[in-house]
Scaffold this motif. Structure first.
Motif, PDB file in Angstrom:
ATOM      1  N   VAL A 294       0.829  -1.202   0.000  1.00  0.00           N
ATOM      2  CA  VAL A 294       0.000   0.000   0.000  1.00  0.00           C
ATOM      3  C   VAL A 294       0.867   1.258   0.000  1.00  0.00           C
TER       4      VAL A 294
ATOM      5  N   ALA B  55       1.830   1.862  -3.551  1.00  0.00           N
ATOM      6  CA  ALA B  55       0.705   2.455  -4.282  1.00  0.00           C
ATOM      7  C   ALA B  55       0.609   3.949  -3.990  1.00  0.00           C
ATOM      8  N   PHE B  56       0.878   4.335  -2.736  1.00  0.00           N
ATOM      9  CA  PHE B  56       0.862   5.750  -2.356  1.00  0.00           C
ATOM     10  C   PHE B  56       1.934   6.531  -3.113  1.00  0.00           C
TER      11      PHE B  56
ATOM     12  N   PHE C 178      -4.820   8.982   1.778  1.00  0.00           N
ATOM     13  CA  PHE C 178      -4.700   7.905   0.793  1.00  0.00           C
ATOM     14  C   PHE C 178      -5.060   6.558   1.400  1.00  0.00           C
ATOM     15  N   LEU C 179      -4.571   6.285   2.610  1.00  0.00           N
ATOM     16  CA  LEU C 179      -4.826   4.990   3.236  1.00  0.00           C
ATOM     17  C   LEU C 179      -6.306   4.787   3.567  1.00  0.00           C
TER      18      LEU C 179
ATOM     19  N   LYS D 237      -8.928   3.122  -3.142  1.00  0.00           N
ATOM     20  CA  LYS D 237      -7.811   2.446  -3.801  1.00  0.00           C
ATOM     21  C   LYS D 237      -6.935   1.715  -2.783  1.00  0.00           C
ATOM     22  N   ALA D 238      -6.582   2.407  -1.704  1.00  0.00           N
ATOM     23  CA  ALA D 238      -5.744   1.789  -0.680  1.00  0.00           C
ATOM     24  C   ALA D 238      -6.478   0.681   0.048  1.00  0.00           C
ATOM     25  N   GLN D 239      -7.750   0.881   0.307  1.00  0.00           N
ATOM     26  CA  GLN D 239      -8.543  -0.137   0.985  1.00  0.00           C
ATOM     27  C   GLN D 239      -8.615  -1.415   0.152  1.00  0.00           C
TER      28      GLN D 239
ATOM     29  N   TYR E 257      -5.266  -3.233   0.649  1.00  0.00           N
ATOM     30  CA  TYR E 257      -5.266  -3.915   1.946  1.00  0.00           C
ATOM     31  C   TYR E 257      -6.094  -5.201   1.870  1.00  0.00           C
TER      32      TYR E 257
END
Length: 346
Positions: free
Chosen positions: A43, A46-47, A279-280, A284-286, A289
């Motif tokens: 993740v 991705a950030f 972002f987290l 997208k981040a979810q 995860y």
């Protein structure tokens, strides 16, 4: 920079000095974490891909809160990433976080998974479930209350009752049942233990596979980690020896805990840190995860991975984690009073 193991105090302060140099540069966010780097790296990658902001990671297996407090105003920490509601609230109580009131984040994350004052935010969920022997347990539904039923005498394994994951469950029980009923239940649980509590969650599955007990308490994501462990065939056998049963309180819901993030009190790259938190919390981040870590996203309606869905349906308790945290001291004292970690009575 990726640091993959815990550091001595001297080495840690040397690293802090190194961080301090990079912290002044644009496009960096410094992360102090209890989470294993391999669990958060996808993740974080991705950030960086989306924002161009680099991440510097310092992993510690203990003493993170004390480290940040000792570094004080010169701390290079921008954010603190950790697991368990107790550790998140400990960071807040130790004065090493700062509140963040951000409409974007608050809109994305349900209120029960964030601090009312904005000092921490839950990013993923994990359920505290029953691992049950595929060979010896025919039950498909077990409540938390059932763990004190004499039918399970000599058949339950758990890690230490003082571990954060169990304390969070006991704290939730206190909120649901009250202290008196919870203590009575805990005495029943103690009487049903097959042996003295020890090890982590994965070894409890190992004990089931070895026939030492029939059921155990454990977190959901460990099952995914075991079943996909190509490096350790033994763990893969453990994961495949158990079924996952979602125990519930009287409301029909299962206790969940979180991994989360907090904005460090003296974050030198505050703007970048806020971007990371935003972002987290994002869809997208979810998704990352959900796909990589065998955890449940906190985003409402977002499904977990196929592996996790195969465990069964999670109906997560809506009890605010901040309320659970308030009962932690009482739960810890109860564990000692009952003598849970001494093992079953003779």
């Amino acid at each position: 920079m990726k640091i993959g193991n815990a550091l001595s105090a001297g080495a840690g302060f040397a690293l802090a000095a190194l961080f301090a140099t990079s912290a002044l540069a644009d496009g960096t966010v410094n992360i102090y974490t209890y989470r294993q780097p391999e669990l958060i790296q996808p993740v974080l990658d991705a950030f960086t891909a989306e924002t161009g902001i680099k991440t510097e990671v310092l992993f510690l297996d203990k003493g993170l809160e004390e480290r940040v407090a000792a570094e004080g105003a010169n701390s290079p920490a921008d954010v603190i990433m950790t697991v368990d509601i107790a550790r998140l609230t400990k960071a807040k109580e130790n004065g090493i976080t700062q509140p963040l009131v951000d409409e974007t984040v608050n809109k994305l994350l349900p209120a029960e998974y964030r601090d009312p004052e904005g000092n921490w935010f839950g990013l993923t969920k994990r359920a505290r479930v029953v691992y049950a022997s595929k060979d010896r347990v025919k039950d498909t539904a077990i409540t938390y209350a059932d763990l004190a039923d004499p039918k399970w005498k000599g058949k339950i394994c758990i890690r230490s009752g003082q571990h954060d994951y169990n304390l969070a469950l006991f704290s939730a029980a206190i909120d649901h049942w009250g202290a008196e009923k919870t203590e009575e239940w805990m005495r029943g649980l103690k009487a049903n233990l097959a042996k003295k509590p020890d090890g982590g969650d994965r070894p409890q599955a190992g004990a089931i596979a070895a026939g030492e007990c029939d059921i155990a308490l454990g977190n959901t994501y460990y099952v995914g980690l075991m079943r996909t462990n190509e490096k350790d065939p033994k763990e893969k056998e453990w994961g495949n020896a158990i079924n996952v049963i979602f125990p519930t309180f009287e409301n029909g819901l299962t206790h969940v805990n979180i991994s989360g993030i907090a904005l460090a009190k003296h974050a030198p790259n505050r703007d970048n840190a806020v971007k990371l938190i935003q972002f987290l919390a994002s869809h997208k981040a979810q998704q990352v995860y959900a796909e990589k870590n065998f955890e449940y996203p906190v985003e409402p309606g977002l499904e977990p991975s196929e592996m996790v869905k195969a465990f069964g349906e999670l109906k997560a308790d809506t009890l605010p984690l901040a309320d659970i945290a308030k009962n932690r001291k009482a739960a810890s004292e109860m564990v000692d009073r009952v003598g849970l970690d001494d093992g079953p009575s003779s």
